[in-house]
Motif scaffolding. Structure first.
Motif, mmCIF file in Angstrom:
data_model
loop_
_atom_site.group_PDB
_atom_site.id
_atom_site.type_symbol
_atom_site.label_atom_id
_atom_site.label_comp_id
_atom_site.label_asym_id
_atom_site.label_seq_id
_atom_site.Cartn_x
_atom_site.Cartn_y
_atom_site.Cartn_z
ATOM 1 N N GLU A 151 0.790 -1.037 0.321
ATOM 2 C CA GLU A 151 0.072 0.241 -0.083
ATOM 3 C C GLU A 151 0.877 1.275 0.092
ATOM 4 O O GLU A 151 1.876 1.247 0.515
ATOM 5 N N ILE A 203 -1.573 -5.883 8.353
ATOM 6 C CA ILE A 203 -2.490 -7.095 7.659
ATOM 7 C C ILE A 203 -2.142 -7.260 6.193
ATOM 8 O O ILE A 203 -1.710 -6.298 5.699
ATOM 9 N N ARG A 239 -3.112 -8.924 2.756
ATOM 10 C CA ARG A 239 -4.304 -8.970 2.298
ATOM 11 C C ARG A 239 -4.234 -9.978 0.891
ATOM 12 O O ARG A 239 -3.045 -10.121 0.265
ATOM 13 N N TYR A 274 -7.501 -15.463 6.137
ATOM 14 C CA TYR A 274 -6.521 -14.322 6.456
ATOM 15 C C TYR A 274 -7.242 -13.162 7.501
ATOM 16 O O TYR A 274 -6.825 -12.759 8.283
ATOM 17 N N GLU A 302 -4.418 -1.681 9.875
ATOM 18 C CA GLU A 302 -4.540 -1.181 8.397
ATOM 19 C C GLU A 302 -3.966 -2.213 7.444
ATOM 20 O O GLU A 302 -2.946 -2.561 7.845
ATOM 21 N N PRO A 303 -4.413 -2.339 6.442
ATOM 22 C CA PRO A 303 -3.791 -3.210 5.269
ATOM 23 C C PRO A 303 -2.471 -2.644 4.965
ATOM 24 O O PRO A 303 -2.275 -1.332 4.763
ATOM 25 N N CYS A 335 0.181 -4.646 2.940
ATOM 26 C CA CYS A 335 0.493 -5.251 1.647
ATOM 27 C C CYS A 335 -0.299 -6.324 1.281
ATOM 28 O O CYS A 335 -1.178 -6.771 1.906
ATOM 29 N N TRP A 336 -0.206 -6.650 -0.110
ATOM 30 C CA TRP A 336 -1.160 -7.789 -0.708
ATOM 31 C C TRP A 336 -0.208 -8.590 -1.361
ATOM 32 O O TRP A 336 0.718 -8.516 -2.073
ATOM 33 N N GLU A 376 -14.545 -7.027 9.255
ATOM 34 C CA GLU A 376 -13.768 -6.660 8.107
ATOM 35 C C GLU A 376 -14.668 -5.514 7.373
ATOM 36 O O GLU A 376 -14.257 -4.227 7.554
ATOM 37 N N GLN A 380 -12.611 -2.052 8.202
ATOM 38 C CA GLN A 380 -11.867 -1.941 7.156
ATOM 39 C C GLN A 380 -12.743 -1.363 5.711
ATOM 40 O O GLN A 380 -12.200 -0.398 5.225
ATOM 41 N N ARG A 439 -12.883 -2.751 2.899
ATOM 42 C CA ARG A 439 -12.044 -2.908 1.581
ATOM 43 C C ARG A 439 -12.540 -3.255 0.442
ATOM 44 O O ARG A 439 -12.040 -3.422 -0.609
#
Lengths: 332, 471
Positions: B178, B201, B203, B233, B304-305, B307-308, B410, B414, B416
């Motif tokens: 992110e 987190i 993701r 996850y 907070e997220p 990375c993916w 979620e 969040q 998302r």
């Protein structure tokens, strides 16, 4: 923080108790009378509560989402109206009745709006806003109080809060340097001292704060490091304090002292920095090499160190020379 | 009492034990999810204005991003560009080429105008020999370490030696970060200076639209296997880790994205190279050292997220991944066994580690035994079919409740997944994953435990596609 922790615990335990209680209640009321096997009735009660919980979860989620969206729309609408009314006040229109009616709907939003407008406007517009604010019964602190409050919040808060507020405080750096900063530096509380030093470091402005040198003898190594980081931004900083710090027991203090020597261009310390190239802590050696690289005769001394027999010193000196040659000192 | 009756008694005793065990696992998990919910709810979101002020502040500590790379020729250029482009005022990127046999190093040299630098490592962690250190001639903060192959932990240690920033951020070079990820994970270090490590987190990127190394549109995956992992996850991160972090007993910071105080890692001796669970082992060691020294410290999870990552879309790779995670957990528990049940280590010793021992490590094996015994009991006529069906239903409903809670959590915190269709898909996945998928994972994790006890080592064959990180 303590309050938050207590609330999380209370909330969690309350939900757990409700959950267990619900299973027990459903078991007693619904299933125990119908099923003689205790395990079976308990399992059915358990399953029943699961299903209800899942339905409540999903249903509650969507209801909450809908309510949230509606509230957000209303709040946006209200904020727009408050902004319009405040703009009217700023240009001299009579918006008092309108603001009164908006206050009935949300006092908090009006207070916030006026607070933000007062903080950003100057001159007649600001005076008019202050008059309206007092007519509405919202007390606005004067500039002095505002500054004291801001400084207090930055000094008493953690590094995060300080990092956020430091930009706003920068406009008043000179006033603060004569009053609040010296008071904070004289404080017995290391966190206040650190806060004042952080601000000096962040503003990067040359300010007359003589007490910083005194702080270099603070018993807390973390404070001494912060003081050395702030020292380059203090008018008339002397080399003796940095010299002493180059011989500190803590390697991080020595490294910070070497960096400060470079930033202050303290040529008097070049011999001490050459000695620091052989420091057992490699971070100190590197900092000393980079400091030497910006001093008038430093490059020659680094070249001597490269050809000398001390391998770590030569390594640090070589790296600094390379950065000077390639013009990468800023990034180093 | 006949032998048959004794056998039946033993059978029912074991069955009852397993039922209580499984109920305890799920109850504790539900407790953690509820605690996670309240902890998340109390967390105030950082306003945009404040985040912008922070991003301009010179008080933010410097961060070195450590990206180990092994045969990443296909993606290394884009990954490095994305890492250099992160919004943070003071960060450098250190790529560690771990003896790649492809063109990874040459591509980096050509793309970023690297020269062989005289940079001196200042840390002293033991690593495989470093062949060369490169820096860019361009005004960017990029360092590439070329070293002999030694694995991920060894690469991270080499990176820590070369880094000079106070904070080091260990990432997987194939993760998508992110834009403000670094700011999120650095915040706990600003809030409390005793913080030694943070994680965020990770993701699932499958299904999302990715452009220029960034996730630009969040969508739920189309296929079932990654959807199940999305839920898994969410459950692991939003439920378990938020609660463990609240109790200051977080044991895992994902290897895909974790920030550590460099000094603390150097003092601890660096990442352990002899385990496949180096991320968990490092975190447990940090707990251990701080508690032994009676130092105040915090290890924080950031909801907070940050990375993916692409998760496996086929069972073969997923099985290998889970096997490795299970062995990593076992390794860590064996290394730090003296912390178990030891009140000297506070909540870590008396709650977090026993939780991992009984529920994360042994849990799958016990639950699997329960399934086998119940089916066997049914077939042999020991158990009343109605009762067996009821217990299976209860177990299933509990699983569904847990998975649903994760999706609800979620959505409450969040948000998302903006598309309602995606949310519905996740809810559907939360139900379906409990029939078959969860049981399959149980088998693989049990196999992982057995492999670990037999001393199996190694990561298995690395395949870039589908390689994910521990949730």
């Amino acid at each position: 923080v303590k309050n938050v922790r207590v609330r999380v615990w209370v909330g969690t335990l309350a939900v757990a108790m409700i959950y267990v209680g619900a299973i027990d209640f459903v078991d007693i009321v619904l299933f125990s009378p119908r099923f003689t096997v205790r395990a079976l009735s308990l399992a059915l009660a358990f399953a029943f509560v699961q299903v209800v919980a899942i339905v409540l979860f999903v249903g509650g989620l969507f209801v909450r989402k809908w309510i949230g969206a509606r509230r957000e729309r209303r709040s946006l609408q209200l904020q727009r109206q408050i902004q319009e009314a405040l703009a009217g006040v700023a240009i001299g229109q009579d918006e008092l009745p309108r603001l009164r009616s908006l206050m009935e709907r949300s006092r908090r939003d009006v207070e916030k709006g006026i607070g933000a407008a007062v903080a950003t406007l100057l001159g007649d517009a600001r005076t008019r806003l202050l008059t309206v604010s007092s007519a509405l019964g919202i007390e606005q602190p004067d500039d002095r109080q505002r500054l004291d409050a801001l400084f207090g919040a930055a000094a008493a808060g953690n590094l995060r809060r300080r990092a956020v507020l430091v930009e706003q405080l920068e406009h008043h750096a000179l006033i603060l340097a004569y009053d609040q900063i010296p008071r904070a530096l004289a404080s017995d509380d290391p966190s206040f001292v650190t806060a004042a030093l952080d601000m000096l470091r962040a503003w990067k402005r040359m300010l007359p704060v003589p007490d910083v040198e005194k702080v270099l003898r603070h018993p807390d190594a973390a404070v001494r490091i912060r003081a050395l980081q702030a020292l380059p931004y203090v008018v008339n900083a002397t080399h003796s304090a940095v010299f002493d710090a180059l011989h500190d027991a803590h390697a991080e203090v020595r490294a910070a002292a070497a960096v400060a020597a470079g930033k202050l261009r303290l040529a008097e310390l070049s011999d001490a920095l050459v000695r620091a190239l052989s420091d057992p802590a490699r971070d100190v050696a590197c900092a000393a090499a980079f400091a030497l690289a910006v001093l008038p005769d430093g490059v020659a001394k680094l070249q001597q160190a490269v050809s000398g027999g001390n391998r770590p010193a030569a390594g640090a000196a070589f790296e600094a020379l390379e950065k000077v040659t390639l013009g990468r000192m800023e990034l180093a | 009492v006949s032998a048959y009756e004794l056998f039946l008694r033993a059978f029912f005793f074991a069955e009852a034990f397993i039922i209580i065990y499984v109920a305890a696992i799920n109850a504790i998990y539900l407790f953690l999810v509820v605690m996670g919910f309240f902890a998340l709810e109390r967390r105030e979101p950082v306003p945009r204005r404040e985040r912008d002020a922070l991003l301009k502040s010179p008080l933010l500590p410097p961060v070195a991003i450590l990206a180990p790379a092994y045969n990443e020729a296909m993606t290394c250029r884009d990954s490095v560009r994305a890492m250099l482009g992160l919004r943070y005022p003071n960060h450098e990127v250190i790529v560690i080429n771990d003896g790649s046999t492809d063109d990874t190093l040459q591509i980096l040299i050509d793309s970023f105008k690297l020269y062989r630098s005289g940079r001196m490592p200042t840390g002293s962690l033991p690593t495989k020999p470093i062949r060369a250190i490169y820096e860019s001639r361009d005004p960017i903060r990029l360092i590439v370490i070329d070293k002999e192959n030694g694995g991920k932990a060894d690469s991270l240690n080499a990176g820590i030696n070369v880094a000079r920033a106070q904070l080091v951020c260990a990432v997987d070079s194939d993760s998508l970060m992110e834009e403000e990820a670094l700011l999120y994970v650095v915040e706990p270090f600003l809030e409390d200076e005793s913080t030694v490590a943070t994680g965020g987190i990770v993701r699932v990127a499958n299904g999302c639209r990715v452009e220029g190394g960034r996730v630009v549109e969040v969508r739920a995956p189309r296929h079932l296997i990654p959807i199940f992992q999305v839920i898994e996850y969410l459950r692991a991160f939003l439920g378990g880790r938020v609660a463990f972090s609240f109790l200051n007993s977080l044991l895992i910071i994902s290897g895909a994205f974790g920030v550590f105080r460099r000094k603390a890692v150097l003092e601890s001796g660096g990442f352990l190279t002899t385990t496949v669970g180096e991320d968990m082992e490092m975190v447990v060691r940090l707990h251990r050292l701080a508690r032994e020294a009676r130092r105040p410290y915090r290890i924080v999870f950031v909801p907070e997220p940050v990375c993916w990552t692409e998760v496996p879309e086929n069972f073969r790779i997923l099985k290998r991944q889970r096997n490795r995670w299970q062995r990593g957990t076992l390794d860590t528990l064996m290394i730090h066994k003296r912390m178990l049940f030891n009140p000297r280590y506070g909540v870590v010793g008396v709650f977090a580690l026993p939780y991992f021992l009984f529920f994360e490590m042994l849990g799958p094996a016990v639950e699997l035994t329960g399934y086998v015994m119940t089916i066997a009991g049914l077939l042999l006529g020991f158990i009343d079919p109605q009762l067996a069906i009821l217990f299976f239903t209860v177990s299933l409903l509990f699983g569904v409740l847990l998975s649903m809670s994760a999706v609800v959590l979620e959505e409450l915190t969040q948000r998302r997944y903006p598309a309602p269709g995606d949310l519905m898909r996740l809810f559907a996945g939360a139900v379906v994953e409990n029939v078959g998928f969860r049981q399959l994972l149980m088998i693989w994790r049990t196999q992982g435990l057995i492999d670990g006890l037999r001393g199996k080592q190694g990561w298995g064959t690395m395949e870039r596609r589908g390689f994910g990180s521990r949730p």
